[in-house]
Design an enzyme around this catalytic site. Structure first.
Site, PDB file in Angstrom:
ATOM      1  N   GLU A   1     -24.604  48.214 -41.291  1.00 35.87           N
ATOM      2  CA  GLU A   1     -25.844  48.365 -40.506  1.00 35.87           C
ATOM      3  C   GLU A   1     -27.018  48.505 -41.451  1.00 35.87           C
ATOM      4  O   GLU A   1     -26.880  49.109 -42.518  1.00 35.87           O
ATOM      5  CB  GLU A   1     -25.798  49.661 -39.688  1.00 35.87           C
TER       6      GLU A   1
ATOM      7  N   ASP B   1     -17.500  58.262 -36.817  1.00 36.13           N
ATOM      8  CA  ASP B   1     -18.383  57.406 -36.028  1.00 36.13           C
ATOM      9  C   ASP B   1     -17.867  55.967 -35.959  1.00 36.13           C
ATOM     10  O   ASP B   1     -17.969  55.315 -34.928  1.00 36.13           O
ATOM     11  CB  ASP B   1     -19.795  57.415 -36.644  1.00 36.13           C
TER      12      ASP B   1
ATOM     13  N   HIS C   1     -13.921  51.796 -33.939  1.00 36.54           N
ATOM     14  CA  HIS C   1     -14.184  50.364 -34.076  1.00 36.54           C
ATOM     15  C   HIS C   1     -13.389  49.709 -35.220  1.00 36.54           C
ATOM     16  O   HIS C   1     -12.800  48.641 -35.043  1.00 36.54           O
ATOM     17  CB  HIS C   1     -15.674  50.099 -34.316  1.00 36.54           C
TER      18      HIS C   1
ATOM     19  N   ASP D   1     -14.379  51.849 -26.035  1.00 36.71           N
ATOM     20  CA  ASP D   1     -14.804  51.366 -27.347  1.00 36.71           C
ATOM     21  C   ASP D   1     -15.566  50.082 -27.064  1.00 36.71           C
ATOM     22  O   ASP D   1     -14.949  49.021 -26.910  1.00 36.71           O
ATOM     23  CB  ASP D   1     -13.601  51.105 -28.246  1.00 36.71           C
ATOM     24  N   HIS D   2     -16.889  50.176 -26.985  1.00 43.06           N
ATOM     25  CA  HIS D   2     -17.647  49.005 -26.524  1.00 43.06           C
ATOM     26  C   HIS D   2     -17.526  47.842 -27.512  1.00 43.06           C
ATOM     27  O   HIS D   2     -17.743  46.697 -27.149  1.00 43.06           O
ATOM     28  CB  HIS D   2     -19.115  49.357 -26.255  1.00 43.06           C
TER      29      HIS D   2
END
Ligand code: NDP
Length: 528
Positions: free
Chosen positions: A260, A279, A284, A221-222
Site C-alpha cells: 500500500e 491486519d 488476506h 474477508d472482503h
C-alpha cells in the site's frame, strides 16, 4: 504483445437487470455478473447494520448497497436498519449518509431518493438487552408492513470489543433463531479482525455459537470477494495446461505481495493494536496463499473448497523459534516521499505513540509441507507506505534444465514468470523468451498480458457488493470457517509472541523510508 479475447458479442450492458436469471456461461464476456451468482431469486430481507454511524458503513456498506440497488440486484422487498448509540431519526440518518456519499461529487446520484426510502434508523445501547428487545419489536413490525419475510442479516460494523456483547444480545432478544413464529433465516456478519490471537478467536467464536450455528456465521474477508482473487481458482482449475506444472518440479518460488502507498490514515487506534501481521497476514495473505497452494476440490462447493484451504493451513511448517529472524523481516516506515510529496513517519502520525514498536511491514518465508510444495518457498510481503499500490501473486518457474544455446548466449536464460495481478492492475501476465528479430541469434524476453476487464462491458461487482450478495444468498464459500481461523492464528501465534516479547521488539523492527520497497533485509530474505 497483447493476448486473448475470449468473446466479444457487441451487446450493450443492460440498464436495470432483474436478479434470478439463467445459469452463467463463463466465456460470455458481456454477461451480467449477477447471473453467475444468483440462479435463484433472492429472498426478501432486512439488513441490520450495527455501527451505522461509523466509517465502514459510510464508506463501504452503504455505497455497496446503493450500487446493488441501482443495478437491480437487491431483493425486493428489502430494508436497511442502521443501529448505533447516536440519537438520530430516519430522516437524519438518510441525510447524513447522503452527505457522506456525495462528498466531492457534483450532484446527488440519481435513484438516491428511492434508495434512501429503504433506510431506517434505531438508536440503541449495545450493553442493554432492552434495546435489543425493542429492536426485535421494530423488526417484526417492519416485516409485517414491508413483507421482508422475517429474513435478517445482522452486520457487525462495530469495534471488535463489542462483537460478543452484541451477538449475545441478538440471541437473547430472540433474533438469532430461524423459522420461528413464521419468520425466516437469520445470519450474522462479523468484520475483521476475528480475535487478536488464537485464544481470543476461540472465545469470540464460543460467544457467537451461544446464539448462532456455524452455518449462520459469516466471517468476512472482503479480499476474497475481489474478482481477481476468485479468478485464481478459475485460472488454476478451469484450464488444463497450468495444473501439471503447478508444483515443486516446475515452480522455484512464489511471491505474494500486498503493498500500500497509504499510511495508517485515521485508523491509528486500531492499527497500533493490530500491526501488519494481524491486519494483513492472519486474513488476506493467508487466503491468497491458500488459493495458490490448495488442491482441487472434487466439486466447487462451499465446504469442499473450504476443506482444501484448511488443509493448506494445516500443512504450514511452524516457524523455527530459534531462527525466526532468518524467515521474517518486520519494519516500520519513517518519513519519506510518496507521489513526490513528503509524508511523515509512522511515529509522527496522529494517534500513534512516539516510541511505537508496531510493525507496518513484514516479509516472511513460509513452506507448505506436502508432496506438491516440499521445498518451495512462499514469500509473503505486505506493508504500508511502500513505493506502489500493488497486490499480486507471482509464480517464478525454474530455469530450463539445460541450455542448447550456451555456446551462443552463455548459461544465463531467465526463467518464466507468471503474475496474477490482483490490484490495481487486474491481469494475468506470462513472461517467456523469444528470438529477437534479425540476423543475429539473440534473446528477447516478452510478456503476454491478459487484462481482466478486457472486452468486458458489463457492470462490475465490487468486493463489498459481492460479500453482501453472498450473505443474502446464504453462500459461505468466500467467508472464513472457524477451523481455518484457528489454524492461521496457531501458525502466527509463535511469530506474534516472538515479535511482541520485550527483548525482540526493537531488535526485529527495521526502519524503512516511506515510498521505498521496505527494509533492505526483506529484499535479502528473498535472495536464493
Ligand atoms: P468506527 O470506529 O467508525 O466505529 C463504528 C461505530 O461504532 C461508531 O460510529 C460508533 O457509533 C460505535 N462505537 C465506536 N466506539 C465505540 C465504543 N467504544 N463503544 C460503543 N460504540 C462505539 O469503526 P469502523 O466503521 O471503522 O469499523 C467497524 C468494524 O469494521 C471494526 O471492527 C473494524 O475493524 C472493521 N473494519 C473496518 C474497515 C474500515 O475501512 N473502516 C475495514 C475493515 C474492517 P455510535 O457512537 O453512534 O454508537
Amino acid at each position: 504483445m497483447k493476448s486473448v479475447d475470449v468473446r466479444s458479442d457487441g451487446s450493450e450492458p443492460q440498464e436495470k437487470i432483474q436478479p434470478a436469471m439463467a445459469a452463467c456461461q463463463v466465456a460470455d464476456l458481456g454477461i451480467d455478473p449477477l447471473q453467475c451468482v444468483t440462479p435463484q431469486p433472492l429472498d426478501p430481507c432486512t439488513i441490520v447494520i450495527f455501527g451505522a454511524s461509523g466509517d465502514l458503513t459510510a464508506r463501504k456498506l452503504i455505497p455497496a448497497l446503493f450500487n446493488l440497488y441501482r443495478n437491480g440486484w437487491l431483493p425486493d422487498p428489502f430494508r436497511i436498519v442502521g443501529c448505533a448509540r447516536t440519537e438520530m431519526d430516519d430522516t437524519e440518518f438518510r441525510a447524513k449518509l447522503e452527505e457522506q456519499l456525495v462528498a466531492g461529487e457534483p450532484s446527488v446520484p440519481s435513484q438516491w431518493k428511492d434508495f434512501a426510502s429503504l433506510l431506517h434508523y434505531q438508536s440503541l445501547d449495545y450493553g442493554d438487552i432492552n434495546s435489543f428487545i425493542k429492536l426485535a419489536g421494530y423488526l417484526k413490525k417492519l416485516d409485517s408492513e414491508r413483507q421482508t419475510g422475517g429474513n435478517r442479516v445482522f452486520y457487525l460494523a462495530i469495534p471488535p470489543m463489542l462483537y460478543e456483547t452484541v451477538a449475545r444480545h441478538i440471541g437473547k432478544a430472540g433474533l438469532a433463531g430461524e423459522n420461528q413464529d413464521g419468520g425466516g433465516w437469520s445470519r450474522i456478519v462479523v468484520e475483521k479482525p476475528f480475535g487478536r490471537d488464537l485464544q481470543t478467536a476461540v472465545t469470540l467464536n464460543r460467544s457467537l455459537r451461544e446464539s448462532f450455528e456455524e452455518r449462520q456465521i459469516y466471517r468476512i474477508d472482503h479480499y476474497l470477494a475481489k474478482e481477481t482473487v476468485q479468478n485464481v481458482l478459475i485460472f488454476r482449475f478451469a484450464n488444463s495446461i497450468f495444473e501439471p506444472i503447478w508444483n515443486r518440479r516446475y515452480i522455484k518460488h512464489v511471491a505474494i505481495t500486498a503493498a500500500e502507498t497509504l499510511g495508517v490514515e485515521n485508523r491509528a487506534g486500531y492499527y497500533e493494536e493490530a500491526g501488519v501481521l494481524r491486519d494483513m497476514f492472519q486474513n488476506h495473505m493467508m487466503q491468497l496463499l491458500a488459493l495458490t497452494a490448495m488442491e482441487a476440490p472434487p466439486r466447487f462447493e462451499t465446504e469442499w473448497v473450504r476443506d482444501e484451504k484448511a488443509k493448506v493451513f494445516r500443512a504450514l511448517r511452524p516457524f523455527p523459534v530459534d531462527s525466526i529472524y532468518e524467515h521474517l523481516v518486520s519494519g516500520q516506515y519513517g518519513p519519506g516521499t510518496i507521489d513526490g510529496k513528503p509524508v511523515p513517519g509512522y511515529r509522527e502520525e496522529p494517534g500513534v505513540q512516539p516510541d511505537s514498536l508496531t510493525p507496518t511491514f513484514a516479509s516472511m518465508r513460509v513452506f507448505v509441507d506436502n508432496w506438491r510444495w516440499q521445498g518451495v518457498p512462499f514469500f509473503l510481503t505486505s506493508g504500508k507506505r511502500l513505493a506502489e499500490k500493488l497486490t499480486e501473486i507471482s509464480i517464478q518457474f525454474r530455469e530450463i534444465p539445460y541450455s542448447i544455446f550456451r555456446n551462443v548466449f552463455g548459461e544465463e536464460i531467465s526463467a518464466n514468470r507468471l503474475t496474477l495481478g490482483i490490484y490495481p492492475e487486474e491481469k494475468i501476465s506470462l513472461t517467456f523468451q523469444t528470438k529477437n528479430p534479425g540476423a543475429m541469434l539473440r534473446l528477447r524476453p516478452v510478456t503476454m498480458d491478459f487484462r481482466y476487464r478486457q472486452s468486458y462491458r458489463g457492470p462490475a461487482l465490487d468486493a463489498y457488493e459481492k460479500v453482501l450478495i453472498d450473505t443474502i444468498r446464504g453462500d459461505q464459500m468466500l467467508f472464513w470457517r472457524q477451523d481455518a481461523v484457528e489454524l492461521c492464528w496457531s501458525f502466527l501465534s509463535l511469530i506474534l509472541e516472538k515479535c511482541e516479547s520485550c527483548g525482540s521488539r526493537q531488535q526485529m523492527l527495521f526502519p524503512y523510508p516511506a515510498g521505498s520497497w521496505g527494509p533492505q533485509a526483506a529484499i535479502e530474505l528473498q535472495r536464493p
